[in-house]
Design a protein around this motif. Structure first.
Motif, PDB file in Angstrom:
ATOM      1  N   LEU A  60       0.868  -1.304   0.017  1.00  0.00           N
ATOM      2  CA  LEU A  60       0.109  -0.003   0.081  1.00  0.00           C
ATOM      3  C   LEU A  60       0.844   1.234   0.020  1.00  0.00           C
ATOM      4  CD1 LEU A  60      -2.864   1.211   0.084  1.00  0.00           C
ATOM      5  CD2 LEU A  60      -2.712   1.075   2.595  1.00  0.00           C
ATOM      6  N   PHE A  61       1.772   1.173   0.753  1.00  0.00           N
ATOM      7  CA  PHE A  61       2.529   2.368   0.926  1.00  0.00           C
ATOM      8  C   PHE A  61       3.611   2.559  -0.300  1.00  0.00           C
ATOM      9  CE2 PHE A  61       1.711   2.558   5.218  1.00  0.00           C
ATOM     10  CZ  PHE A  61       2.177   3.813   5.978  1.00  0.00           C
ATOM     11  N   ASN A  62       4.106   1.540  -1.065  1.00  0.00           N
ATOM     12  CA  ASN A  62       4.832   1.659  -2.281  1.00  0.00           C
ATOM     13  C   ASN A  62       4.005   2.387  -3.432  1.00  0.00           C
ATOM     14  OD1 ASN A  62       7.364   0.607  -1.327  1.00  0.00           O
ATOM     15  ND2 ASN A  62       6.801  -1.526  -1.908  1.00  0.00           N
ATOM     16  N   TRP A  63       2.712   1.771  -3.536  1.00  0.00           N
ATOM     17  CA  TRP A  63       1.787   2.420  -4.405  1.00  0.00           C
ATOM     18  C   TRP A  63       1.294   3.750  -4.059  1.00  0.00           C
ATOM     19  CZ3 TRP A  63      -3.212   4.554  -3.274  1.00  0.00           C
ATOM     20  CH2 TRP A  63      -3.953   4.819  -4.544  1.00  0.00           C
ATOM     21  N   SER A  64       1.197   4.061  -2.820  1.00  0.00           N
ATOM     22  CA  SER A  64       0.846   5.370  -2.346  1.00  0.00           C
ATOM     23  C   SER A  64       1.722   6.573  -2.790  1.00  0.00           C
ATOM     24  CB  SER A  64       0.397   5.413  -1.097  1.00  0.00           C
ATOM     25  OG  SER A  64      -0.006   6.658  -0.519  1.00  0.00           O
ATOM     26  N   ILE A  66       3.855   6.223  -5.144  1.00  0.00           N
ATOM     27  CA  ILE A  66       3.805   6.760  -6.839  1.00  0.00           C
ATOM     28  C   ILE A  66       2.509   7.367  -7.142  1.00  0.00           C
ATOM     29  CG2 ILE A  66       3.865   5.277  -8.783  1.00  0.00           C
ATOM     30  CD1 ILE A  66       5.517   3.115  -7.460  1.00  0.00           C
ATOM     31  N   ASP A  67       1.747   6.865  -6.517  1.00  0.00           N
ATOM     32  CA  ASP A  67       0.291   7.427  -7.038  1.00  0.00           C
ATOM     33  C   ASP A  67       0.197   9.042  -6.660  1.00  0.00           C
ATOM     34  OD1 ASP A  67      -2.522   7.138  -8.107  1.00  0.00           O
ATOM     35  OD2 ASP A  67      -2.694   7.911  -5.891  1.00  0.00           O
ATOM     36  N   VAL A  94      -6.186   7.631   3.098  1.00  0.00           N
ATOM     37  CA  VAL A  94      -7.032   8.772   2.967  1.00  0.00           C
ATOM     38  C   VAL A  94      -6.523   9.501   1.798  1.00  0.00           C
ATOM     39  CG1 VAL A  94      -7.551  10.846   4.252  1.00  0.00           C
ATOM     40  CG2 VAL A  94      -7.111   8.878   5.578  1.00  0.00           C
ATOM     41  N   LYS A  95      -7.710   9.955   1.199  1.00  0.00           N
ATOM     42  CA  LYS A  95      -7.423  11.221  -0.119  1.00  0.00           C
ATOM     43  C   LYS A  95      -6.513  12.258   0.440  1.00  0.00           C
ATOM     44  CE  LYS A  95     -11.508   9.786  -2.854  1.00  0.00           C
ATOM     45  NZ  LYS A  95     -12.878  10.334  -3.121  1.00  0.00           N
ATOM     46  N   LEU A  96      -5.713  12.725  -0.406  1.00  0.00           N
ATOM     47  CA  LEU A  96      -4.741  13.851  -0.260  1.00  0.00           C
ATOM     48  C   LEU A  96      -5.702  14.990   0.363  1.00  0.00           C
ATOM     49  CD1 LEU A  96      -2.154  14.734   0.262  1.00  0.00           C
ATOM     50  CD2 LEU A  96      -1.774  15.357  -2.188  1.00  0.00           C
ATOM     51  N   GLU A  97      -6.659  15.519  -0.402  1.00  0.00           N
ATOM     52  CA  GLU A  97      -7.391  16.480  -0.107  1.00  0.00           C
ATOM     53  C   GLU A  97      -7.847  16.811   1.155  1.00  0.00           C
ATOM     54  OE1 GLU A  97     -10.218  14.339  -3.008  1.00  0.00           O
ATOM     55  OE2 GLU A  97      -8.042  14.857  -2.837  1.00  0.00           O
ATOM     56  N   ARG A  98      -8.508  15.525   1.552  1.00  0.00           N
ATOM     57  CA  ARG A  98      -8.959  15.270   3.115  1.00  0.00           C
ATOM     58  C   ARG A  98      -7.837  15.492   4.175  1.00  0.00           C
ATOM     59  NH1 ARG A  98     -11.738  10.331   4.142  1.00  0.00           N
ATOM     60  NH2 ARG A  98     -12.594  11.610   5.867  1.00  0.00           N
ATOM     61  N   LEU A 180      -8.931   3.466  -5.170  1.00  0.00           N
ATOM     62  CA  LEU A 180      -7.318   3.539  -5.159  1.00  0.00           C
ATOM     63  C   LEU A 180      -7.045   3.012  -6.512  1.00  0.00           C
ATOM     64  CD1 LEU A 180      -8.207   2.260  -2.275  1.00  0.00           C
ATOM     65  CD2 LEU A 180      -5.667   2.625  -1.962  1.00  0.00           C
ATOM     66  N   PRO A 181      -7.172   3.855  -7.433  1.00  0.00           N
ATOM     67  CA  PRO A 181      -7.053   3.408  -8.976  1.00  0.00           C
ATOM     68  C   PRO A 181      -5.653   3.174  -9.157  1.00  0.00           C
ATOM     69  CG  PRO A 181      -8.256   5.500  -9.108  1.00  0.00           C
ATOM     70  CD  PRO A 181      -7.691   5.438  -7.688  1.00  0.00           C
TER      71      PRO A 181
END
Length: 191
Positions: A60-64, A66-67, A94-98, A180-181
């Motif tokens: 999850l952290f690796n994807w986050s 990069i994303d 959590v979405k970045l804007e939140r 989480l596309p």
């Protein structure tokens, strides 16, 4: 060893600040608090569960990283849900804007919001029924997507807002769908 539930309400009803101080003063103990204010003392997991939980978080952290559309969190992060419960999922996002809408002080405490995505990895000390209730609680408090991974039975329960729970038998991977596309959890390292 299952989680221990302690009700202090007949003696004291802990404020959010007191609960935070209790957790901060006892960093080796993992606490949660349910909607009725009872303290839940979570036992440590064994080596195998700890390793698998680390592998879930790693992916999850690796994807986050990069994303960059949100922030990933591990099991030591507390979330104050809208219903008042304080929970710590095994992995969350959590979405970045939140995240950015929180004040710097809020970002350093138990987060006063629900995660957009959670993972609970059932360990031998966890009760399936209790963990399923926790997943329903996440969903009813706004979590858009949740995965309950049952390694023993090689099953995954998928929780989505407004939908019935979907159960997968022995999946190879899981998709983050539109929440989480592009995120795919490879379960080879988890089983």
């Amino acid at each position: 060893m299952e989680a221990l539930i302690v009700d202090f309400k007949s003696v004291i009803e802990l404020t959010d600040e007191q609960f935070y101080q209790l957790c901060s003063s006892n960093p080796d103990v993992r606490f949660e608090r349910n909607v009725t204010g009872e303290l839940i003392i979570m036992p440590p997991v064994g080596g195998e569960s700890g390793n698998r939980n680390g592998r879930v978080n790693q992916q999850l952290f690796n994807w986050s990283d990069i994303d960059s559309a949100g922030i990933a969190f591990d099991s030591s992060t507390g979330f104050k849900l809208p219903n008042g419960a304080e929970r710590s999922p095994d992995a969350s996002w959590v979405k970045l804007e939140r995240w950015n809408a929180l004040t710097p002080e809020q970002q350093t405490r138990f987060l006063p919001l629900y995660p957009d995505f959670v993972i609970e990895l059932l360990s031998p000390s966890d009760s399936l029924k209790v963990t399923q209730k926790k997943m329903e609680e996440y969903k009813s408090n706004g979590v858009h997507l949740g995965w309950l991974i049952n390694r023993k039975l090689r099953k995954v329960e998928i929780y989505r807002i407004g939908q019935e729970v979907e159960v997968l038998d022995n999946p190879i991977s899981l998709s983050g769908e539109d929440i989480l596309p592009g995120f795919v959890l490879n379960l080879d390292a988890i089983w």
